[in-house]
Design an enzyme around this catalytic site. Structure first.
Site, PDB file in Angstrom:
ATOM      1  N   GLU A 223       0.866  -1.163   0.000  1.00 31.22           N
ATOM      2  CA  GLU A 223       0.000   0.000   0.000  1.00 31.22           C
ATOM      3  C   GLU A 223       0.915   1.228   0.000  1.00 31.22           C
ATOM      4  OE1 GLU A 223      -2.772   0.243   3.256  1.00 31.22           O
ATOM      5  OE2 GLU A 223      -3.423   2.237   2.603  1.00 31.22           O
TER       6      GLU A 223
ATOM      7  N   ARG B 220       4.940 -12.873   9.599  1.00 31.07           N
ATOM      8  CA  ARG B 220       5.690 -11.673   9.279  1.00 31.07           C
ATOM      9  C   ARG B 220       6.993 -11.620  10.051  1.00 31.07           C
ATOM     10  NH1 ARG B 220       3.380  -6.377   9.441  1.00 31.07           N
ATOM     11  NH2 ARG B 220       1.584  -7.098   8.318  1.00 31.07           N
TER      12      ARG B 220
ATOM     13  N   LYS C  81       4.020   0.887   9.610  1.00 23.48           N
ATOM     14  CA  LYS C  81       4.257   2.103   8.836  1.00 23.48           C
ATOM     15  C   LYS C  81       3.651   3.315   9.523  1.00 23.48           C
ATOM     16  CE  LYS C  81       2.881   0.113   5.028  1.00 23.48           C
ATOM     17  NZ  LYS C  81       2.404  -0.067   3.640  1.00 23.48           N
TER      18      LYS C  81
HETATM   19  P1  ATP Z   1       1.112  -1.641   7.982  1.00 29.97           P
HETATM   20  O1  ATP Z   1       2.518  -1.530   8.451  1.00 29.97           O
HETATM   21  O2  ATP Z   1       0.503  -0.304   7.718  1.00 29.97           O
HETATM   22  O3  ATP Z   1       0.278  -2.577   8.791  1.00 29.97           O
HETATM   23  P2  ATP Z   1       1.644  -3.557   5.935  1.00 29.97           P
HETATM   24  O4  ATP Z   1       2.892  -3.869   6.640  1.00 29.97           O
HETATM   25  O5  ATP Z   1       0.575  -4.572   5.816  1.00 29.97           O
HETATM   26  O6  ATP Z   1       1.052  -2.242   6.542  1.00 29.97           O
HETATM   27  P3  ATP Z   1       1.638  -3.353   3.075  1.00 29.97           P
HETATM   28  O7  ATP Z   1       2.086  -2.227   2.225  1.00 29.97           O
HETATM   29  O8  ATP Z   1       0.235  -3.762   2.982  1.00 29.97           O
HETATM   30  O9  ATP Z   1       2.022  -2.963   4.532  1.00 29.97           O
HETATM   31  O10 ATP Z   1       2.580  -4.595   2.837  1.00 29.97           O
HETATM   32  C1  ATP Z   1       2.865  -5.116   1.585  1.00 29.97           C
HETATM   33  C2  ATP Z   1       3.214  -6.561   1.714  1.00 29.97           C
HETATM   34  O11 ATP Z   1       4.311  -6.751   2.576  1.00 29.97           O
HETATM   35  C3  ATP Z   1       2.045  -7.341   2.288  1.00 29.97           C
HETATM   36  O12 ATP Z   1       1.853  -8.499   1.505  1.00 29.97           O
HETATM   37  C4  ATP Z   1       2.487  -7.670   3.671  1.00 29.97           C
HETATM   38  O13 ATP Z   1       1.963  -8.894   4.075  1.00 29.97           O
HETATM   39  C5  ATP Z   1       4.012  -7.714   3.555  1.00 29.97           C
HETATM   40  N1  ATP Z   1       4.627  -7.364   4.822  1.00 29.97           N
HETATM   41  C6  ATP Z   1       4.423  -6.250   5.537  1.00 29.97           C
HETATM   42  N2  ATP Z   1       5.104  -6.283   6.689  1.00 29.97           N
HETATM   43  C7  ATP Z   1       5.769  -7.453   6.720  1.00 29.97           C
HETATM   44  C8  ATP Z   1       6.646  -8.084   7.655  1.00 29.97           C
HETATM   45  N3  ATP Z   1       6.983  -7.501   8.801  1.00 29.97           N
HETATM   46  N4  ATP Z   1       7.144  -9.297   7.331  1.00 29.97           N
HETATM   47  C9  ATP Z   1       6.815  -9.879   6.173  1.00 29.97           C
HETATM   48  N5  ATP Z   1       6.005  -9.342   5.265  1.00 29.97           N
HETATM   49  C10 ATP Z   1       5.477  -8.145   5.510  1.00 29.97           C
HETATM   50 MG    MG Z   2      -1.232  -4.248   4.520  1.00 26.81          MG
END
Ligand code: ATP
Ligand code: MG
Length: 557
Positions: free
Chosen positions: A34, A259, A269
């Site tokens: 996003e 994650r 974020k």
């Molecule tokens: P936020 O931090 O706002 O909760 P998000 O981490 O879900 O958002 P996105 O931009 O939706 O942010 O993430 C893009 C992709 O990266 C998604 O498929 C998410 O699952 C993956 N992702 C995000 N954070 C992690 C993490 N800590 N470890 C592994 N994958 C991640």
């Molecule tokens: Mg997300």
């Protein structure tokens, strides 16, 4: 197919599908950020996994911006995300895609569901809807608007699109089951009214699909085979499958993994944005940030980050990784590629009294003993040098193999010296100058002196030394789990000493030509890189990581 033992569980599932011919032997993944912030090390893990699957199985990987929330999204983020993925060494298939490109299609999908009697417009307020949802242990109740006719729903939904109603006054919901044990299936919201300018579609729309009504459909539109996401979406899977079944669109398969969580780090974020906005750090690319751009500025290499992601593997359960493991991966790669140079961070002057005044000789130095092709360079040696203040002790213990009165040390790539004398500030007790003699027949590589010197010190010649600013970093948070203290604000755990700026340092003259993105090992002091804040008047170096490794030592078998 590969050796099963070395496969992670996602690869095992993908190979099963390849064997059964489920997707005609295709592997097509996507990375769906996003654009509401910069990418961080957790995203790097997802990128390595998704693009890795594409590469490994001769498939493709899309980059798709999940931009369904106009309020928080911005093109600045789109650009930074693209840059970071490329920098990590991956290429997406075709142009980047945007969920917002599918707004027309998603609208049509919504209409299709209304026509099937599977979606309705609800006039209840957000609070009323929340109340009717029930709880995990109590079933929800049907909304009084649930049984509207298809015609009325179509008319109202079109009215929503045409801006006839206030923000939040109506919402389109899926008609599934208010008694489902899975709360997400209790008539979830699909489309909301929100008058906001979107970073790509401008003011074309005043209704926007919710993430849950956009994500799975976007996968289907792109004919993604394996939609790999993090564990929190496991409960959403039945909902995504329900939409796909009702709409009869491409059945991508969702696979969830844990994650990445890193000690002493925040990965949300929203929280990272707070650090930026409230100026606890100097921007998204502050070298203390867990962002890819911060790590790049700090001097982490793409290979180090990829190796780290490989090393931690792909798990089905949440876990927390030690920060030291990331640093281990960084050192491991930089050890191979970094040019060895000399820089004295806290200098004290050393005068070689038997070395001719005004004379300068060039000594040869290996650029990198780990790399036979790295070659050598020369460095000026003269009567007056800077050495590290901590490398001299007035009254050293026996095990101190550096310099002290009447002790010998070797100057790296230069000569053995013997300390004869030193000056001290009578008020502060600080050493102000050290005097030595050198042994002319002890030159490195052609030493016939027979003199023993246990320690080897780095140094720079005073006349040619280049003054620089040095930025030393420590963990941004002093607590291993800054986000895990209930009501306490994560910012309470910021480490007040995470940045130390030194304006005392001198480096060897060759570093005047240092370039951004180059990696250096300042001998005995760690890995460093040039910071973009550097100007012609002043070079600034970041310490990427120190030399001492705490992880490998602790985990040695
Ligand atoms: P936020 O931090 O706002 O909760 P998000 O981490 O879900 O958002 P996105 O931009 O939706 O942010 O993430 C893009 C992709 O990266 C998604 O498929 C998410 O699952 C993956 N992702 C995000 N954070 C992690 C993490 N800590 N470890 C592994 N994958 C991640
Ligand atoms: Mg997300």
């Amino acid at each position: 197919m590969s050796n099963k033992e070395s496969l992670n569980f996602v690869e095992i599932e993908v190979e099963k599908d390849l064997e059964s011919g489920r997707y005609d032997g295709r592997v097509h993944t996507r990375f769906p950020p996003e654009p509401n912030g910069y990418l961080h090390i957790g995203h790097a893990k997802s990128i390595c996994l998704n693009f890795g699957l594409g590469e490994k199985y001769g498939g493709k990987t899309n980059l798709r911006f999940d931009d369904t929330n106009p309020v928080t999204e911005d093109t600045e983020y789109v650009d930074s995300i693209k840059k970071d993925i490329q920098w990590l060494g991956f290429e997406w298939d075709n142009e980047a895609y945007f969920a917002s490109d599918y707004f027309d299609k998603l609208y049509e999908f919504a209409v299709r569901l209304i026509k099937k009697g599977k979606a309705y417009v609800d006039d209840s307020s957000a609070e009323e809807i929340a109340k009717m949802k029930g709880t995990p242990t109590e079933p929800g109740v049907n909304s009084p608007y649930r049984d509207r006719s298809v015609e009325e729903n179509l008319r109202l939904f079109e009215g929503m699109k045409n801006g006839e109603y206030e923000d939040g006054s109506r919402i389109l919901r899926a008609k599934i089951d208010m008694e489902s044990p899975n709360m997400l299936l209790r008539d979830p919201n699909m489309y909301r009214i929100k008058r906001a300018t979107h970073h790509r579609t401008g003011d074309k729309w005043c209704i926007y699909p919710l993430y849950d009504f956009a994500h799975g459909q976007s996968d289907a539109i792109e004919e993604i085979t394996h939609s790999v996401c993090t564990l929190e979406f496991k409960h959403h899977r039945p909902l995504y499958e329900w939409f796909i079944e009702q709409l009869e669109i491409y059945p991508s398969r969702q696979i969830e993994f844990a994650r990445l969580n890193l000690e002493n780090t925040i990965m949300s974020k929203r929280k990272l944005l707070q650090l930026v906005n409230e100026k606890h750090v100097n921007g998204w690319d502050d070298p203390r940030m867990p962002t890819i751009s911060g790590m790049r500025r700090r001097g982490y290499s793409p290979a180090a980050i990829r190796n780290f992601c490989d090393r931690i593997g792909v798990a089905k359960r949440d876990n927390v990784i030690e920060f030291a493991l990331l640093e281990f991966s960084v050192r491991e790669d930089l050890n191979k590629v970094a040019k060895r140079v000399m820089g004295v961070l806290n200098p004290v002057k050393l005068v070689i009294t038997n070395y001719p005044e005004g004379k300068t000789e060039e000594v040869d130095i290996d650029n990198n003993p780990e790399d036979p092709n790295a070659g050598t360079r020369t460095m000026p040696f003269s009567r007056e040098l800077y050495i590290e203040r901590e490398d001299f002790m007035e009254d050293p213990p026996r095990k101190f193999f550096r310099l002290g009165p009447e002790r010998n040390v070797r100057l790296k790539s230069g000569y053995i010296i013997t300390c004869t004398d030193f000056d001290k500030d009578p008020e502060t007790g600080e050493i102000t100058e050290i005097r030595c003699i050198y042994h002319p027949d002890s030159k490195s590589g052609q030493d016939t002196s027979g003199i023993k010197a246990k320690g080897v010190l780095h140094w720079v010649s005073v006349e040619q030394a280049v003054p620089v600013e040095i930025r030393l970093y420590d963990r941004l948070f002093s607590d291993p789990n800054p986000g895990g203290h209930g009501d306490k604000d994560f910012k309470e755990f910021l480490n007040p000493d995470s940045l130390e700026i030194l304006n005392t340092a001198f480096v060897e003259p060759s570093l005047k030509d240092a370039e951004l993105g180059e990696h250096f090992q300042f001998m005995r002091k760690g890995y460093f890189c040039l910071d973009p804040d550097s100007s012609d008047d002043k070079l600034v170096f970041n310490r990427t990581v120190g030399l001492r490794d705490s992880w490998a030592k602790k985990n040695k078998k």
